[in-house]
Design a protein around this motif. Structure first.
Motif, PDB file in Angstrom:
ATOM      1  N   PHE A 123       0.798  -1.147  -0.117  1.00 46.54           N
ATOM      2  CA  PHE A 123       0.142  -0.080  -0.033  1.00 46.54           C
ATOM      3  C   PHE A 123       0.905   1.358   0.018  1.00 46.54           C
ATOM      4  O   PHE A 123       1.962   1.436   1.029  1.00 46.54           O
ATOM      5  N   LEU A 124       0.304   2.180  -0.560  1.00 45.71           N
ATOM      6  CA  LEU A 124       0.807   3.541  -0.487  1.00 45.71           C
ATOM      7  C   LEU A 124       0.303   4.465   0.494  1.00 45.71           C
ATOM      8  O   LEU A 124      -0.852   4.038   0.989  1.00 45.71           O
ATOM      9  N   PRO A 125       1.305   5.221   1.343  1.00 49.35           N
ATOM     10  CA  PRO A 125       0.422   5.829   2.438  1.00 49.35           C
ATOM     11  C   PRO A 125      -0.762   6.592   1.872  1.00 49.35           C
ATOM     12  O   PRO A 125      -0.839   7.106   0.943  1.00 49.35           O
ATOM     13  N   PRO A 126      -1.745   6.690   2.685  1.00 49.54           N
ATOM     14  CA  PRO A 126      -3.130   7.322   2.198  1.00 49.54           C
ATOM     15  C   PRO A 126      -2.884   8.899   2.035  1.00 49.54           C
ATOM     16  O   PRO A 126      -1.988   9.696   2.424  1.00 49.54           O
ATOM     17  N   PHE A 127      -3.788   9.290   1.071  1.00 45.95           N
ATOM     18  CA  PHE A 127      -3.923  10.720   0.578  1.00 45.95           C
ATOM     19  C   PHE A 127      -5.467  10.909   1.079  1.00 45.95           C
ATOM     20  O   PHE A 127      -6.211  10.370   0.697  1.00 45.95           O
ATOM     21  N   VAL A 128      -5.455  12.032   2.116  1.00 46.98           N
ATOM     22  CA  VAL A 128      -6.594  12.187   2.798  1.00 46.98           C
ATOM     23  C   VAL A 128      -6.999  13.856   2.559  1.00 46.98           C
ATOM     24  O   VAL A 128      -6.171  14.697   2.943  1.00 46.98           O
ATOM     25  N   ASN A 140      -2.841  12.570  13.153  1.00 45.45           N
ATOM     26  CA  ASN A 140      -2.546  11.492  14.556  1.00 45.45           C
ATOM     27  C   ASN A 140      -2.577  10.101  13.608  1.00 45.45           C
ATOM     28  O   ASN A 140      -3.673  10.033  13.072  1.00 45.45           O
ATOM     29  N   ASN A 141      -1.986   9.486  14.114  1.00 49.23           N
ATOM     30  CA  ASN A 141      -1.962   8.074  14.007  1.00 49.23           C
ATOM     31  C   ASN A 141      -2.260   7.639  12.545  1.00 49.23           C
ATOM     32  O   ASN A 141      -2.488   6.280  12.013  1.00 49.23           O
ATOM     33  N   LEU A 142      -1.998   8.318  11.569  1.00 48.49           N
ATOM     34  CA  LEU A 142      -1.796   8.049  10.102  1.00 48.49           C
ATOM     35  C   LEU A 142      -0.566   7.429   9.754  1.00 48.49           C
ATOM     36  O   LEU A 142       0.706   7.734  10.352  1.00 48.49           O
TER      37      LEU A 142
END
Length: 154
Positions: A102-107, A120-122
């Protein structure tokens, strides 16, 4: 239903739009996979699943919905205190390689002021935007493409 098989209640069904339901037919699905197979052949990707990626967007409301609880039968007004009525909304653009990395998420959060607690916590490398809308706009997608190149799963 075939004889000998019993139906059982499995819970609430997920919503499916009529448009999506109509597109899930054998002819359209077969055509999709033919096009996909041709693309994999053309780009020589069959032997290299780390170069195949899937990205998808999902939206979530961040309000706190209380869990189900046990209560005395017949009791009325069983409540649980939660934060805001509707809460903020967030859109997550997630990406994974065919190898499962997985790629780190984009939010994108629908808030006006930057809130550190949303970060936090991502996972490390996650990208967070605050915006008047939680929709992914062209600027966000361009940033996602830069994010993809920087953190591309191997």
């Amino acid at each position: 239903m075939k004889s000998g098989r019993q139906a059982k209640l499995v819970g609430k069904p997920e919503s499916l739009s009529l448009t999506r339901a109509r597109r899930m037919n054998k002819a359209d699905v077969t055509t999709f996979f033919e096009i996909f197979e041709n693309l994999l052949n053309e780009k020589n990707l069959f032997g290299d699943p780390a170069r195949i990626h899937n990205a998808d967007v999902t939206g979530r409301q961040l309000n706190n919905r209380p869990e189900k609880i046990l209560s005395v039968k017949g009791k009325r007004n069983v409540m649980s205190v939660t934060a805001k009525g509707r809460g903020e909304t967030a859109t997550v653009l997630a990406c994974v390689s065919a190898t499962g990395v997985f790629l780190p998420p984009f939010v994108v959060f629908k808030v006006k002021n930057v809130k550190q607690e949303f970060r936090n916590n991502l996972p490390p490398g996650s990208v967070v935007f605050m915006n008047d809308s939680s929709y992914i706009i062209i600027e966000h997608f361009r940033k996602f493409l830069e994010h993809f190149v920087t953190h591309k799963p191997q």
